[in-house]
Structures are given as C-alpha cells and as structure tokens.
Design an enzyme around this catalytic site. Structure first.
Site, PDB file in Angstrom:
ATOM      1  N   TYR A  93      72.240 124.831  82.706  1.00 54.83           N
ATOM      2  CA  TYR A  93      72.638 125.901  81.800  1.00 54.83           C
ATOM      3  C   TYR A  93      71.662 126.138  80.654  1.00 54.83           C
ATOM      4  O   TYR A  93      71.777 127.125  79.930  1.00 54.83           O
ATOM      5  CB  TYR A  93      74.042 125.641  81.240  1.00 54.83           C
ATOM      6  N   ASP A 120      89.634  99.264 102.481  1.00 50.67           N
ATOM      7  CA  ASP A 120      90.498  99.562 103.617  1.00 50.67           C
ATOM      8  C   ASP A 120      89.849  99.084 104.911  1.00 50.67           C
ATOM      9  O   ASP A 120      88.623  99.067 105.034  1.00 50.67           O
ATOM     10  CB  ASP A 120      90.724 101.085 103.740  1.00 50.67           C
ATOM     11  N   GLU A 152      88.114  99.063  96.524  1.00 54.46           N
ATOM     12  CA  GLU A 152      87.899 100.461  96.914  1.00 54.46           C
ATOM     13  C   GLU A 152      88.793 101.419  96.134  1.00 54.46           C
ATOM     14  O   GLU A 152      88.356 102.489  95.724  1.00 54.46           O
ATOM     15  CB  GLU A 152      88.158 100.634  98.424  1.00 54.46           C
TER      16      GLU A 152
END
Lengths: 412, 412
Positions: free
Chosen positions: A155, A293, A241
């Site tokens: 920007y 997981d 996780e």
C-alpha cells in the site's frame, strides 16, 4: 447400544496403573535430551559440503548489515549509471527448477541460476523500478527499526506496484539478492501461534513469563529479532497441531508436572511460529516432540516445520527445525490405545493420495519408522484426530496418553 | 509518473502541524469517557420492559449454579419416571422465527416458543438420549471445573452423537434450557484474539500485565470465567479489525502516549474476543472506538460485536458490546484524508449488495451518521482497507491518523 458400557473408562483405569512416578516417566525424555545436547552444536554449512552445484542460502542479518547491503547495491547502481552504462540488478532465480533438497543439511536450498533485471530494457524496466523502490522502503524500515506486513508494503505505492503479487515477489527476490531472510528485511507475516510453559524471554524489552500466561497463553511475536534472553528449565518442547489440545494442556498446567514448553500454530504453521520454534530449539537444545492428528495433513504440518515449504525454499535454513520426534497420534496408536471404532474416520481418496505421495518424499523415506506408520495409515485407510482421545475422558490426553508416551519413550 | 512526487508525504507534514499536545488530543475522548460513565450502570433487563411476547435471555452462571440447574432437571426426570410417566425435556425453540430484535435492549432475544423432547416417542427419543448424555458430560465439566471445545465434547461419544452437528445443536438447546450461556457450560470456542495496552488482569490466578506483552500481545483466553481483577488506567479501548494494524500500534507502543487497550480478533470476531471486550467495557466503563476497513465487511464485523450473530441469538446479551463508536476508516475519510485514488478499490457487485442490505438493518438505521457514511460507500462504489493509510508512510496510522481522529472527536 451394546452391553459393554464405557470400554474407554476401563482402559483408562488400566493405563493409570501402568503409570510410574513422574521422575520415572521423565527418564527416557531426559536421556533423549542428553543425546540432543551431545550432538555437535554447529550444523554443517553449505560451504563445507562442497556440492557440485553452486548453491545459495540466506541468513539472518541485523538491520545494520541489511542497510550496508542495500547501500552497497545502490552505490554499484550509481557507479554504473555514472559510467554511462545504465544499471542492472542480478538476482537469484527462485523457480522450482533451481531448488535442491540437500540430505546432508536436511533442507531445501537454491541452486545458483541467476537472472538479470536491466533498467534500459523494455521487458525488465518495470521490475527494475519496483526493485529500486522496495530497496528504498526496506532501507526506511531498517533505519527506523520498525516492522510491517507485506500488505502494508504494497500500500505504500499501489500506483507503482499495481498488484500485491508484484511487491511480494520482488521482496522475496531482494531477500535472495541481499543474502538475508525476509524477516531481516523487517517485513513480517502476521502471527497466529501461542506458547505456554516453562519459558521466559524478553520481547522488545518486556520480560515474558510463559509459566504465568493463564490458559490462553502468550501470542508468539511476529518479529523474532525482538526476542532475546530465552531461559527455560524445560526438558522438552511439545509441538501441538491444534489449539483444542493446547487448551487442554494449558488448563491442566501439564508443564508444571512434566517440565516442558507447549507451542501451537493452530493448524498450518505460520512463519512466526516456525522461527520461534527454531530459535527455542537452537538456544535451549532440548528435544521437540510433536502431537498431531493421525492423518496425512498432520504429517504435512510436521514436514513444514522440519523441511520448509517450496515457496520459501531460499529461506529454508532459517525456518526449519530438523529432528522433530513424532510422538503421536500415530496410526499404530489407534490399536495400541484401543481407540474406539467410531472415533476412527475413513480416509478420503484425496487423503490416501496425499499419504502415498508422502511415502515417496525424501524426508519420510529417511526414517524407516515413519515409513512403517504411514504404510499402516494408507493400508488401513483410517485416520483419527487428537480429540479422539477424549473418548476415554476429557483429561485422558494430559493425564494418561502423554505420560504413557513419555514413560515408554514412545516417539520416532 | 507525474511531476508531483510523494503527495502523501506533503500531506503528512501538513497534518503533523495540525496535531496539538497529547493532553489536548485526548480532551474529547476524555469527555466521551465521562459521558459513558455517567450513563446508568445497570442496563434495562428483559423483565423490566414488559414486552407483549414472553421472551427469554440466558445469563452467565457459576459452575455451582449450573450444577444445581442440571441436578434439578434430572430430579424432575427421575420423579416423572418413578410416577410411571416416562420423561420429557421442554426446550426453547432457537429457530429464526422465534428471534426478536429488542430496540430498548439493542439486542436479539428469543421469544418463548418451546418444543418438547419425549423419550417414549420415536421421533424425539434419540434427541432425548443425546440431551441426557450431554447433561451428564456438562455435569462432569462443571464438577471438575475444566473447559473443553465442542469438538472434544463430540468425541466423548461419537457412537451416540454420530455427527458433531447433533452434539453442537443440543449443547445450544441445553444452554437455553438451563438459562445460561454456552461458556457457563464450560464448553468454549478456540480463541484467536490478542490484546496489548494499559491493562492488567488475573487469568486462572496468573497476573497478566498487557503493558509488557511485547509486540505480539497476550492471547485472549478462551474461558472468560477464569478472568478477574481487571484493572486499567486506559481512557478508551481501541478495537482493531486486522492484525497488521494491531502490530503497527503494538510495535509503536501507541498505548504509552495515548492511554488505551488495543484488541483485535484478526478478522471475524470469535466468541472469546467478544466476551472479553464486553467484560472490559462493563468493568472499566470506558468508550470503545473501532478501527475497521471502509467496506461492508468492516461494518458487518462491528455489527457482530454490537448486536450479535443470528445463530447465537439466545446468548446475545452476554456477547454484545453496545455503543461502539465507529472511529474509522470511514467512507468520508477517503476524501478528507486524501487517500490516493490507487489505494481505493472498486466495490464488487456482492459488496454493493451487502452494503445496501446493511442500510436496511435496524442497528444502522438507528444511527443517522452511520446511514450517511454507508450511503457514501454505496454511491461512490469505493472501498478501502486500513492499510491504505500506509501510502502516507508506515507510521502514519499511529502517529497522525489516529491522533487527528482523537483530537477531532471524529467518531460516530
């Protein structure tokens, strides 16, 4: 509903009997820590390897060092212009073909193909201008010692950059050109990781005590160069996780009984969390145990922490933490801990494809135990989340699963 | 590229001249704070309003109070079973048709339509069983004083719940039935918000000093009931939509010069951040000023903080912070602060549709100044991000835009 009620609770009671005293539980992780600290402190560098290709890595540099690099580049440009030759930037090529996995380093590095960005050439003129402008902006950041995001950078000159992809890409080019990490350029990613446990450090001068950060934890700072004075009596780092498991462990003050530092990036690891983990590991020299997981995605996350991701390859040595131990939840845990059938989920075709792809990756093949686990996963076509452990009770994770894992030295 | 270079920098210099001393800059926000504290402390309650409909709200309850409620419900069930009548739960209906916006309260509440869940009825039997099971699980959580996520809850009995939608839905039913918030049931959402600034509080006994949280800030705790001893000398709370702006303000230690507490949920507000903001506002009684993107999404985020979201309507009074002032970036700011054309983005058709829909909403229509701003937005069809302010320099936000806004009392 069958007659056998609450098989989980029975198993939980059984496991509890197996648990020894805290000192005995911690014995194996203590020995792992000794091995970690016994390893030679300095890792091999790219130069020492004498690779057939010329290769390139970037390193963390101080603001003053970056300012020197920028001023040198611009002086060369000025000299070239004064000689009447116009100017050209020479930049390393970041394309996939120029990337290389180096087993000795266990990291991805860039080979030395380069491209030239000449101002007086219609096809590279715009890029040469943007490069100059970003050099100027980074010079300002390093002079003022402030940090901004890539979006902020875009920007500052939308008219010139037009699209954020342009400023982002050239920022990465510049990091390679100046031989420093993107965070050395004082352009940072937003952070999403949190940390609690046996750790104190200074952040921008403030003393942060992660033993006293309640249940929510301390947000991991976006700018790692403001972190120093890291101190800890932890025996290991527990890399988690998901934030549900983090919350459980933080609320149960797991780190009070089992001296550790608990970190999560809440899913896919962000740059700030990867930098923070690496800095902790390097400073404290304690083992990192991972709780993810039992699915291909969990392993993918581990691979990002350990090997880096392709699009940041030039920066990989500064972002990766090699030698993370896979504690759980592993495919073989499902039977060994009698995870109920209904908590196991069928893998989708996409999952299985991802799993098989992982089996071909160098970093998995380098560890036969990981190959075995992954083979169980793709053969049984079953996955499970960390939360599946809740089927034995809300606190089974902190009070039994993890202590049993530690006690058994059950990491690979 | 035109001859006029860096119009932004010139404007920045001009604005700097306009800035008065810090005391003068803070004068208007000080007066706003006096007005906020002068308002009657106790808000109207549902009972005092004597609405034509019977309405229902839930309130925060202690773990002991929730245990009492659960035990009462189960005793009623037992008595009914002993009378040979089987059992039925009576639950409030949470469907959209049973929701009501109450202007006097400025909140969404539930009307008093109810449904019955009978065990000895094939269509409601399963739901009655799940309801009983979740009552049991929540009883365990409240007894142990531990918190879990909805995902953890689901995994404690996957065989029964089958799908997380079932356990989530019935958990919300139960909150309505027991007349308490979902967080009172000790089931919490994962947090993603962070806070820095002139604030200290205790979290689960730990003293947290948000003036010394570096640049990353303190992660907002997922369980608000573990937060107490809130103390602050801040004059206002600055609620920031995005973490890039948060980082800028934290790194510049904006709160040292302008005494405030800075909060962000990093986008769409999560329950934990909404609860935390509400608790701060209620305890400290200081104004809340919001810094959001100048687009319909920024306003939507404000509306979630102020009015709640539809699917949590029964809980709305405990999640909402009425009377948030819209500080910026407002559509009228774009011209007043001469945001360069190239930093303004065209609105998509979807944006314009959302903007027009917002214009019809009660909470917008209640504030004519908001209507004016929204009308500018949908007429000019232009939006802008907070980061557009970076076009005047990286620190324009903290050193000029916000001080000018405060000095002018420029909030609506």
């Amino acid at each position: 509903m069958s007659g056998k009620k609450k098989p989980g609770s029975d198993l939980a009671a059984l496991n509890k009997k197996k648990l020894k005293s805290v000192d005995e539980i911690l014995e194996k992780v203590k020995r792992l820590g000794q091995r970690v600290r016994a390893e030679p402190e300095v890792q091999k560098t790219l130069a020492e390897l004498n690779l057939p290709h010329a290769c390139r890595e970037v390193v963390d540099k101080s603001a003053d060092a970056v300012l020197d690099e920028i001023e040198t580049s611009i002086l060369l440009v000025a000299a070239s212009v004064l000689r009447g030759e116009g100017f050209t930037y020479t930049l390393p090529n970041r394309a996939k073909g120029n990337q290389l996995y180096v087993p000795e380093l266990d990291r991805i590095v860039l080979k030395d193909s380069q491209s030239h960005r000449t101002f007086a050439n219609i096809s590279t003129c715009r890029k040469a201008v943007i490069t100059t402008r970003i050099l100027q902006l980074v010079h300002e950041l390093c002079t003022k010692r402030i940090h901004v995001t890539k979006r902020d950078l875009f920007y500052t000159d939308v008219k010139l950059f037009e699209d954020q992809g342009n400023s982002d890409g050239i920022l990465d080019d510049l990091a390679c050109m100046l031989g420093c990490t993107r965070s050395s350029l004082h352009v940072v990613a937003s952070e999403k990781g949190v940390v609690v446990g046996r750790l104190t450090f200074r952040e921008d001068g403030d003393l942060i005590d992660c033993r006293r950060m309640g249940v929510g934890g301390k947000a991991i700072p976006p700018n790692i160069d403001k972190v120093d004075s890291i101190e800890s009596d932890a025996m290991f780092i527990l890399l988690v996780e998901k934030d549900a498991a983090f919350m459980r462990l933080a609320e149960d003050r797991f780190y009070n009984t089992y001296p550790c530092i608990i970190i999560t990036a809440k899913g896919q690891p962000d740059v700030a969390t990867r930098l923070f983990l690496r800095k902790l590991k390097q400073t404290l020299r304690i083992p990192v145990l991972a709780l993810v997981d039992s699915d291909p995605y969990g392993l993918k996350i581990l691979s990002v922490y350990m090997k880096g991701s392709m699009n940041m390859s030039y920066d990989s040595s500064n972002l990766t933490t090699p030698d993370i131990k896979w504690l759980g939840v592993r495919p073989s845990d499902l039977d060994r801990f009698s995870i109920p059938e209904q908590c196991r989920l069928p893998m989708t075709d996409e999952d299985i494809k991802t799993g098989k792809k992982l089996l071909e990756e160098d970093f998995v093949r380098a560890n036969p135990d990981w190959v075995k686990e992954l083979e169980i996963m793709v053969t049984t076509k079953v996955k499970a989340e960390i939360q599946a452990l809740s089927s034995f009770g809300f606190q089974y994770l902190s009070q039994q699963y993890l202590p049993l894992k530690l006690q058994g030295g059950d990491w690979i």
